[in-house]
Write an enzyme that holds these catalytic residues in place. Structure first.
Site: not given
Length: 740
Positions: A130, A152
């Protein structure tokens, strides 16, 4: 200001090279310190007119493995304390502000006014990936090992630092959903094809390439901040959007049965976020992230599938008094499917393997299995010819027991029969070197009783693999009453080398995993005999969170083996030790109908030839049921509970019986070993997060209706009365030294 995690170098062109290299850690992770330092670097470089741009890279082999999940676990505990002290609104606000931190810092990179380039030298996962997505330019070193992705979802979370908003603004919604919902990491070539990175260059040119982009006039603006930006898949309310989102909902339901709040949140984040400007979209993502962080599913999955698994993989149960051991040469007696598979994974890990069987042809067949596995990988492009030569070169097939003389570890994988095993031990023992460790891969026979055939019981241990060995990540290590620490340490060190996760259990019939999973398959047989439609049994089990239905799993295990285990248990413990009506059903299936399961193409299911369609439930199965219940009258929720409770209550019994002594092992073992609903965190976490009092009440309700298999053990009743949890009453011992 000097930074602990980052080193800054400014070149003559005014380009700042930020090298991330957290001291004392093998991998960079995003934690409070690193994000605070990164925030300060953004402020400094933005305010300095002499700075023309910033390149961020890593001083380690990988860029970043993601966020520090123990920090997130800490945030959840802090939230619980705040909730008690100051109420829900205040606690929610604090958690929202904390969980937005990474997202806001990454957004500051995008809006800093200075061009930022990510020079990706290795692995970049989760928050690390990210971070790169918030840079204006991304260049990766040409490294076959590099993987990029957002995993995740695998621990009950979702990308909360911009991942759900930037990815679908770069790639099509279909590709974005694949990346976000599956959590699979991709290689640099795939990332480049999806435009997630802009360039791939030789490793030696990585930094220069990133700097050249800045010098060449790289723009300090993200595409979505430019006027007239168009989404790659078109607006949500467009023909393309309407083809994607309704179908996506159906696929989500099919894959998750709505058991995973994080997966649902990803769908919502993308759907809502793509209708908003980026800042509002990031705020929406943060709100959902805060909600998921508060969910029991996230807490359970982070604890079991990340923290506990990491601790077990790092040797949490290894005797600290034994120096490191190394298995240089391994013998496997019994080159059948199981033994051959263990040989393959061991040779793949660099260990020399000897496959021993009753004759040369049988031993060669075992080696042939390893060749077939590698050939398949080569065909799929996941291995090279050179890998095949190296692995097969480490495997020797023979019928000569004399090769045992120079083996460090011997694993017996012969037929599940006491007599056959005893004969094997008698043949092998005189040939073992003095410090050799001997292990049995038995799946149910108690280790103590097998050890009676062994002269030095201190060196005898159980190492139970799960089938298919190549895919299943769990290994159950069974300690007998006389097994010594060296044998345990050797087994654990070996399992670590072959890349599996070990759990250590004390001896009992079925150990831990089979005790629990046989309850699951037996519950399916109970329902079948009650008259529940077979398809409903299978579907309800999957709705409860199990990967496959109990009838399908029975076929995989093999019905003749299940019957053999039943008969062995009955012979050892008497007729009351097994369910006679289930035995009758299996005798009908195996001995009268000749249906053994997948291995002979017919069990509860019919299996077509390879490549000729899908398996289907045997059409005559209903004919074996003495009654047929109306599916509309059945309570789906209760059926789901039966499947999970019957396994969880058995897991509680294994704690009472001292088979399980570390709660982490029951949870990790149940998820990796037999796929116990991962969103619960495992068998004991399922009880803990429900609350022992509530769980015991549920057990009593099911016991009254269905019998003693739901009777809670004394330990659980006592814990419920005191309001205790398993992790509270039996806190896992942490390793003395903090693992890096």
């Amino acid at each position: 200001m000097a930074f602990k995690n980052f080193k800054l170098d400014t070149d003559a062109d005014g380009i700042v090279l930020v090298t991330w290299d957290t001291p004392g850690r093998s991998m960079n992770v995003l934690d409070e310190t690193s994000v605070t330092e990164l925030e300060e670097i953004i402020k400094q470089t933005s305010a300095d007119a002499a700075v023309k741009g910033v390149v961020i890279t890593s001083g380690k082999e990988a860029l970043c493995a993601g966020a520090d999940l123990s920090m997130l676990e800490g945030m959840s505990k802090q939230y619980a304390d705040m909730l008690k002290a100051k109420g829900e609104e205040a606690a929610n606000q604090v958690l929202f502000d904390q969980s937005r931190r990474f997202s806001q810092v990454f957004r500051n990179i995008e809006t800093s006014g200075k061009p930022w380039a990510a020079a990706i030298n290795g692995l970049a996962l989760g928050g690390g990936f990210e971070l790169t997505l918030s840079c204006h330019y991304r260049v990766a070193a040409d490294n076959p090992k590099t993987r990029l992705g957002l995993p995740e979802i695998k621990v009950g979370l979702f990308p909360g630092a911009g991942g759900t908003q930037r990815v679908p603004r770069i790639v099509s919604p279909q590709d974005a959903m694949q990346l976000l919902l599956k959590g699979e990491a991709i290689n640099v070539a795939r990332a480049k094809a999806l435009n997630l990175i802009h360039a791939i260059v030789p490793a030696a040119d990585l930094i220069q390439s990133a700097k050249d982009w800045i010098k060449g006039g790289g723009k300090a603006i993200a595409p979505w901040d430019e006027k007239g930006f168009k989404l790659p898949g078109g607006p949500v309310f467009s023909k393309n959007g309407m083809m994607m989102f309704p179908a996506g909902n159906a696929i989500y339901r099919r894959e998750t049965y709505d058991n995973y709040p994080a997966a649902r949140a990803i769908m919502s984040c993308v759907y809502e976020g793509l209708q908003l400007p980026i800042d509002a979209a990031l705020r929406v993502e943060s709100r959902y992230f805060t909600r998921i962080l508060r969910s029991k599913e996230a807490a359970a999955m982070i604890r079991s599938l990340f923290l506990s698994m990491q601790e077990l993989n790092k040797g949490a149960r290894r005797p600290q008094n034994v120096p490191p051991t190394k298995v240089k040469k391994l013998a496997i007696i019994g080159a059948g499917f199981m033994g051959a598979s263990v040989g393959y994974v061991s040779a793949r890990a660099g260990i020399d393997v000897v496959l021993i069987d009753r004759d040369q042809a049988s031993a060669d067949k075992g080696k042939g299995h390893a060749k077939a596995v590698i050939d398949d990988l080569i065909k799929k492009g996941r291995a090279k010819e050179s890998d095949s030569e190296a692995i097969l070169g480490r495997i020797t097939a023979t019928a000569d027991y004399n090769v045992l003389k120079d083996c460090d570890l011997i694993i017996e994988a012969v037929f599940e029969d006491r007599k056959v095993k005893a004969e094997t031990y008698a043949k092998a023992q005189p040939l073992l070197k003095p410090d050799a460790i001997f292990a049995s891969n038995t799946s149910t026979l108690p280790i103590n009783s097998l050890a009676e055939e062994f002269r030095d019981q201190g060196k005898f241990i159980g190492i139970h693999f799960f089938s298919p060995v190549e895919k299943m990540m769990l290994v159950e290590i069974i300690v007998g009453k006389n097994t010594n620490d060296v044998a345990l340490a050797t087994a654990l060190d070996y399992v670590r080398v072959i890349g599996k996760t070990p759990i250590v259990v004390n001896d009992s019939r079925g150990f831990f995993a089979n005790r629990c999973v046989l309850r699951f398959t037996a519950e399916g047989l109970e329902m079948l005999m009650e008259g529940v439609p077979p398809a409903m049994i299978e579907n309800t089990a999957k709705m409860a969170g199990m990967p496959v239905g109990p009838l399908s799993l029975s076929d995989e295990v093999a019905l003749d083996l299940v019957l053999k285990i039943m008969k062995a248990t009955e012979a050892d413990l008497g007729a009351n030790a097994i369910d006679q009506s289930q035995k009758k059903l299996l005798v009908e299936m195996v001995e009268k109908q000749g249906r053994f399961g997948r291995k002979n193409g017919k069990g509860f299911y019919d299996y077509p030839e390879k490549g000729k369609g899908q398996k289907s439930l045997w059409t005559e199965l209903a004919g074996l049921q003495s009654k047929h219940l109306d599916p509309d009258t059945l309570d789906i929720e209760e059926m789901k509970q039966r499947f999970l409770v019957v396994q969880a209550v058995e897991a509680a019994r294994t704690v009472e019986d001292h088979v399980i002594t570390d709660m982490r092992e029951a949870d990790v073992g149940s998820i990796l070993g037999f796929g116990f609903a991962p969103f619960t965190g495992g068998t004991l976490s399922y009880i803990d997060f429900m609350g022992t009092k509530k769980f015991v009440e549920l057990c009593r309700k099911l016991e009254a209706k269905y019998g003693s298999r739901f009777t809670p053990p004394k330990l659980l009743v006592e814990m419920a009365a005191k309001g205790e949890t398993f992790y509270g009453r039996f806190p896992p011992k942490k390793l003395a030294e903090k693992a890096a």
